[in-house]
Design an enzyme around this catalytic site. Structure first.
Site, mmCIF file in Angstrom:
data_model
loop_
_atom_site.group_PDB
_atom_site.id
_atom_site.type_symbol
_atom_site.label_atom_id
_atom_site.label_comp_id
_atom_site.label_asym_id
_atom_site.label_seq_id
_atom_site.Cartn_x
_atom_site.Cartn_y
_atom_site.Cartn_z
ATOM 1 N N SER A 179 -6.768 -9.075 -3.358
ATOM 2 C CA SER A 179 -5.830 -9.592 -2.368
ATOM 3 C C SER A 179 -6.244 -10.952 -1.813
ATOM 4 C CB SER A 179 -5.678 -8.587 -1.220
ATOM 5 O OG SER A 179 -6.942 -8.181 -0.738
ATOM 6 N N GLU B 276 -3.120 3.244 2.126
ATOM 7 C CA GLU B 276 -2.621 3.820 0.884
ATOM 8 C C GLU B 276 -2.747 5.340 0.892
ATOM 9 O OE1 GLU B 276 -3.914 4.083 -3.771
ATOM 10 O OE2 GLU B 276 -4.229 2.154 -2.758
ATOM 11 N N CYS C 93 3.123 -1.404 -4.482
ATOM 12 C CA CYS C 93 2.603 -1.658 -5.822
ATOM 13 C C CYS C 93 3.047 -0.521 -6.748
ATOM 14 C CB CYS C 93 1.086 -1.746 -5.785
ATOM 15 S SG CYS C 93 0.328 -1.869 -7.415
ATOM 16 N N SER D 279 -9.991 -4.879 3.417
ATOM 17 C CA SER D 279 -9.577 -4.759 2.015
ATOM 18 C C SER D 279 -10.507 -3.792 1.297
ATOM 19 C CB SER D 279 -9.608 -6.131 1.328
ATOM 20 O OG SER D 279 -9.517 -5.996 -0.073
ATOM 21 N N HIS E 167 0.805 -1.225 0.000
ATOM 22 C CA HIS E 167 0.000 0.000 0.000
ATOM 23 C C HIS E 167 0.830 1.263 0.000
ATOM 24 C CE1 HIS E 167 -2.073 -3.316 2.148
ATOM 25 N NE2 HIS E 167 -2.986 -3.046 1.240
ATOM 26 N N THR F 243 -6.094 3.971 -5.420
ATOM 27 C CA THR F 243 -6.182 3.045 -6.558
ATOM 28 C C THR F 243 -7.311 2.033 -6.456
ATOM 29 O OG1 THR F 243 -4.632 1.475 -5.543
ATOM 30 C CG2 THR F 243 -3.682 3.218 -6.927
ATOM 31 N N ASN G 237 -10.552 -2.787 -1.877
ATOM 32 C CA ASN G 237 -11.060 -3.235 -3.180
ATOM 33 C C ASN G 237 -12.126 -4.307 -3.020
ATOM 34 O OD1 ASN G 237 -9.916 -6.096 -4.165
ATOM 35 N ND2 ASN G 237 -8.352 -5.142 -2.894
#
Length: 500
Positions: A458, A318, A288, A414, A266, A356, A416
């Site tokens: 993930s 992040e 990333c 998480s 992150h 992201t 996402n």
């Protein structure tokens, strides 16, 4: 499909008969006929290992029918004439845990006589079995759709023939009564299903790179390898790496000076890197590359004395790391509503960047508000929301329209994965985010004949296979792959673990 519930003994039948909404069948100790289709065998039993206490519940991961020496070709003492799986064991075990019960899963062995001697228990335990009874192997079918739920009366330390057994028996039967809501939930969840798999799903290139980085570091430098925060936001990934020697810490002051540390996917603020230098740590950066791109954008904006509106969730790692690149220039905005009211010092010098892993549509709405309010707004050269996030949201949106329930596999922290559940709900489906099959509430499956499944970027792909196998324990399952989009993105590993 009609599920059946068996209780071999009258005491077991008496404990459950007025607690279940499903009919209950007492089988007695007779050989009986193995079940065909979904069946649940409930009762009491004996533990074979010390970590199981009287009153604990066992859900069999497989049911073994013990053979005597020579009863089958190659069979030895304690080995099974017959071994059948129980595919929905994790679903039922999870339901029981949510009732506050202590639950263990593992092989249960059925013998033709009560096992009480220490040596006999030890011999069965040596085969990997964790509990023993005298009926389940006779009743379980071969199709993987039988479930065994046993409450322990005796253990190696507290065998049957010892003072206190009657009290333990009463306690076990009381615990058996407590299992009734989970048994009813299992019965309501039984049925034939169509499963639609979203594509793409599971690991993205950034997650694979981060996990590979820790694995390579362990291979090259040996354990322990310290990792600041979770390498990726998934409990299963973190637990697996911990078993292999990774040590996860919240902050670098928990890492011994001079040690090796991996920075998570992150990204981190520059202050973290400075602290690593002060502690003489060897740093391997697993950030990333797509997150690193956003960091670079923020630095570029700040160098021009431009205010950066960072669209994202302020408490996400992040975003915290990205803010740290230029905290005096960054303002975090989480939604279109916040974008409507954000105050910019100089509206002629403002740009935006994005976390992201945002929901694509909401992020686009937020950016649109900023464009309307600030005509001179500078935009990123390329999209900040990563390809994997966009692709997975498009995939789940497609299956949501065809599903009674969408199951998203991923951890609660998480981002996402959370966005996938939100996208599915916005598309009109019921959706649930769970870490694995054991977290799935059986009540959600009642009447759900069309199940959509995806996994966050993930979440390990094997969790999907496990979930489908669990669903097949409730009835026949047909699986269809939705979408044809494939991802071929790969990121190079950090030089510290990629060079010979």
């Amino acid at each position: 499909m009609t599920p059946v519930v068996y209780t071999p003994l009258f005491a077991e039948y008496f404990a459950l008969r007025d607690k279940l909404t499903i009919p209950l069948t007492r089988t007695g100790r007779s050989q009986g006929t193995p079940a065909q289709g979904p069946a649940l065998i409930a009762g009491v039993g004996g533990a074979l290992i010390d970590r199981i206490a009287p009153g604990d519940v066992i859900v069999a991961s497989e049911i073994r029918q013990r053979g005597e020496p020579g009863a089958a070709s190659g069979a030895g003492p304690g080995e099974g004439r017959r071994v059948v799986p129980s595919y929905s064991a994790e679903l039922v075990a999870g339901q029981l845990r949510r009732l506050g019960m202590t639950v263990h899963t593992g092989p249960v062995v059925t013998t033709d006589q009560v096992i009480d001697a220490v040596g006999a228990r030890a011999a069965l335990a040596a085969t990997g079995a964790i509990a023993v009874d005298t009926e389940s192997g006779l009743l379980a079918g071969d199709d993987g759709q039988s479930v065994v739920v046993r409450v322990m009366v005796d253990t190696p330390a507290q065998p049957l023939r010892r003072v206190g057994m009657p009290a333990r028996g009463i306690k076990a039967l009381a615990q058996l009564r407590r299992t009734a809501p989970a048994i009813d939930a299992w019965a309501r969840a039984v049925g034939e299903r169509e499963v639609r798999l979203a594509a793409p799903r599971s690991f993205c290139a950034g997650v694979e790179r981060a996990i590979d980085t820790v694995e390579r570091a362990l291979e090259r430098f040996g354990a322990p390898v310290y990792v600041r925060r979770q390498i990726v936001h998934n409990r299963h990934v973190v637990n697996d790496l911990e078993r292999r020697g990774a040590v996860f810490v919240e902050e670098l002051d928990a890492v011994p000076e001079g040690s090796l540390v991996v920075l998570a996917a992150h990204g981190v603020a520059p202050a973290v890197r400075r602290q690593a230098d002060e502690r003489r740590l060897t740093v391997i950066d697993a950030t990333c590359p797509l997150v690193a791109k956003v960091h670079h954008e923020v630095r570029r904006y700040a160098a021009r004395d431009t205010t950066v509106v960072l669209i994202g969730h302020p408490d996400h790692e992040e975003v915290i790391g990205t803010m740290g690149e230029a905290p005096e220039h960054v303002i975090v905005v989480a939604s279109p509503a916040e974008a409507e009211t954000v105050d910019i010092p100089d509206p002629a010098k403002v740009g935006y960047a994005m976390q992201t892993t945002l929901a694509v549509e909401e992020a686009a709405e937020t950016a649109a508000v900023l464009r309307r309010r600030f005509p001179l707004l500078i935009e990123p050269r390329t999209d900040d929301i990563c390809y994997a996030t966009s692709n997975r949201q498009a995939g789940v949106r497609e299956i949501a329209a065809q599903s009674d329930l969408v199951i998203v596999l991923g951890s609660q922290n998480s981002s996402n994965s959370q966005r996938l559940a939100e996208v599915a709900e916005a598309a009109g489906a019921r959706a649930v985010l769970v870490d694995d099959a054991g977290e799935l509430d059986l009540e959600l499956l009642a009447g759900a004949e069309r199940i959509g499944i995806t996994a966050g970027a993930s979440a390990p792909p094997e969790l999907i296979d496990q979930l489908i196998r669990c669903l097949s324990g409730l009835g026949p399952v047909s699986v269809t792959e939705n979408g044809t989009l494939t991802e071929d993105v790969r990121f190079a590993l950090p030089k510290e673990v990629s060079q010979p």
